[in-house]
Write an enzyme that holds these catalytic residues in place. Structure first.
Site: not given
Ligand code: HMG
Length: 439
Positions: A85, A283, A299, A396
């Site tokens: 994901e 989740k 597991d 996301h």
């Molecule tokens: P951002 O602040 O735009 O990221 O966040 P940034 O570009 O400022 O970078 C900051 C750091 O984020 C990076 O540091 C990385 O650690 C990480 P750096 O490497 O530059 O020193 N990062 C990345 N790492 C790897 N590849 C990348 C990347 N971009 C940033 N391309 C971010 C962007 C997506 C992290 C933020 O918007 C976020 O945390 N969003 C949440 C996303 C999430 O939770 N996804 C899970 C799937 S959704 C789900 O299924 C669960 C849910 O339903 C659960 C719930 O409801 O509670 C949401």
């Protein structure tokens, strides 16, 4: 009828691929070649993988990623994660980096007891069973001596054997509930071997008791199996810091720190009171947990099953995490059962699971429990932080952009230009398609 086959398991791997392709493929030759192409080039490695399961045709690839900067109890880990994901690894990495200069994650182990059960039927008087149980218990423990010897040498083994009487709910139904310490192994095979020995011993005990009536000598062992619910094999992970140090918490949303903290705490309380929200919230936690569990050859079904049961241990399904502010300190905490191993099982066999453990510094099972819980908490923190500030879709979908570009067949140049173009725009499938059409 098409699709029914006798003796599929007896076919060679090539014959299985052929049969599947010829029976179900629109282009059988192409399907057979495609399926075969995912096998490992090294035949010895492939043989190991094929040994994990039955009727294996090929391998099913998933990305193997790293979340760096995960500080747990002062030690920094680069954590391997296997997940399909988008944004999960980015979210965990982002939260790990966020907490790095605020003390990182803290964790402790609340217990490591695993459980197993022998379910049996005996139709004598319950008082007689109570009277006999001390003797039964001694016989059970003695009978498993040879199986437990190595585990005892490592400091583990059987730690308790109890009798539970369910005869009021189900006539004649009793349970032997045994507790185990399995050290660095997950211990499923060890526990099940002990329990099956217990089952045989129980039958022998009653069969050979000449002081009992024929009716009382009759015991029926229904099943012997570990319980994946391990409420005493529990880890707690938390982050905490003064609210005043969280001004950067919602930089994307432009919210003041204390307001963002308040919204996070409210969101977590909602997940504690509403099972619909709790399910999605948990989740999100398992997004992180399962990914590390898979990467380390553990597991994930066992861990999920136990975690969800734990989440409703007071009768209602609730969030596994809590968040609150006390005396100006924000604390975000996750507590859950994790029955993990760092020796035995796939951890020793899967070539990348072994590598994952090496990357983690070959941790003990207890240390791995703390790392996994920290990643679950990181994941949860990042998701909730996004939900209550920018919304989930912006971050996301930013990560999902690569998938959309691949799906639409964008060239490397188009993809690089699209990443720049969408840096400050909302990503959606139609917006990306429209953008590429305009190129
Ligand atoms: P951002 O602040 O735009 O990221 O966040 P940034 O570009 O400022 O970078 C900051 C750091 O984020 C990076 O540091 C990385 O650690 C990480 P750096 O490497 O530059 O020193 N990062 C990345 N790492 C790897 N590849 C990348 C990347 N971009 C940033 N391309 C971010 C962007 C997506 C992290 C933020 O918007 C976020 O945390 N969003 C949440 C996303 C999430 O939770 N996804 C899970 C799937 S959704 C789900 O299924 C669960 C849910 O339903 C659960 C719930 O409801 O509670 C949401």
């Amino acid at each position: 009828m098409k699709g029914i086959i006798n003796g599929f398991s007896k076919l060679s791997k090539q014959q299985k691929i052929q049969w599947v392709a010829e029976t179900f493929g629109q282009n059988p030759t192409e399907m057979a070649e495609h399926i075969s192409s995912w096998q490992h080039a090294d035949a010895a490695q492939q043989k190991v993988l094929d040994g994990f399961t039955e009727n294996a045709l090929t391998n099913y690839p998933l990305p193997y990623s790293i979340a760096p900067n995960v500080m747990v109890n002062g030690k920094v880990y680069a954590v391997p994660m296997v997940i399909e994901e988008s944004s999960v690894v980015a979210a965990a990495s982002s939260a790990a980096k966020f907490w790095l200069n605020k003390g990182g994650f803290h964790a402790d182990i609340l217990g490591t007891v695993k459980l197993g059960q022998v379910h049996f039927r005996w139709l004598g008087q319950p008082e007689t069973m109570q009277y006999l149980f001390p003797e039964i218990k001694a016989a059970l423990l003695a009978s498993a001596d040879d199986i437990t010897a190595n585990m005892r040498n490592r400091g583990g083994g059987i730690t308790d054997v109890e009798l539970l009487d369910f005869t009021a709910e189900e006539p004649g139904y009793y349970q032997i509930r045994a507790s185990f310490e399995t050290c660095d192994s997950m211990g499923a095979n060890f526990i099940n071997s002990v329990l099956e020995r217990f089952g045989d011993t129980l039958e022998f005990f009653f069969d050979t008791r000449t002081d009992l009536s024929d009716h009382e000598r009759d015991v029926e062992v229904i099943m012997c199996i570990l319980s994946n619910y391990t409420p005493d094999c529990v880890v707690r992970a938390w982050v905490e810091c003064p609210v005043g140090e969280l001004e950067d918490l919602a930089r994307h949303a432009g919210l003041p720190g204390p307001e963002a903290v308040d919204r996070i705490c409210t969101a977590v309380r909602i997940a504690r009171l509403d099972p619909y929200r709790a399910t999605t919230h948990n989740k999100g936690i398992f997004n992180g947990i399962d990914a590390v569990i898979l990467a380390t050859g553990n597991d994930f079904r066992a861990v999920e099953a136990s975690g969800h049961t734990y989440a409703c241990r007071d009768g209602q399904y609730r969030s596994l995490s809590k968040a609150w502010v006390e005396n100006g300190i924000f604390r975000f905490e996750l507590e859950l059962p994790l029955a993990l191993g760092t020796v035995g099982g796939l951890t020793a066999l899967h070539p990348l699971a072994k590598r994952s453990l090496e990357i983690l510094g070959n941790p003990s099972a207890r240390e791995l429990m703390m790392i996994v819980a920290a990643v679950g908490l990181a994941q949860n923190f990042a998701a909730v932080r996004s939900l209550v500030t920018t919304g989930i879709q912006s971050g996301h979908m930013k990560m999902h952009l690569t998938n959309i570009l691949n799906h639409l067949g964008a060239t490397d140049e188009q993809a690089a230009a699209a990443q720049q173009y969408f840096a400050d725009k909302t990503v959606s499938f139609s917006a990306v398609r429209e953008y590429l059409g305009q190129q």
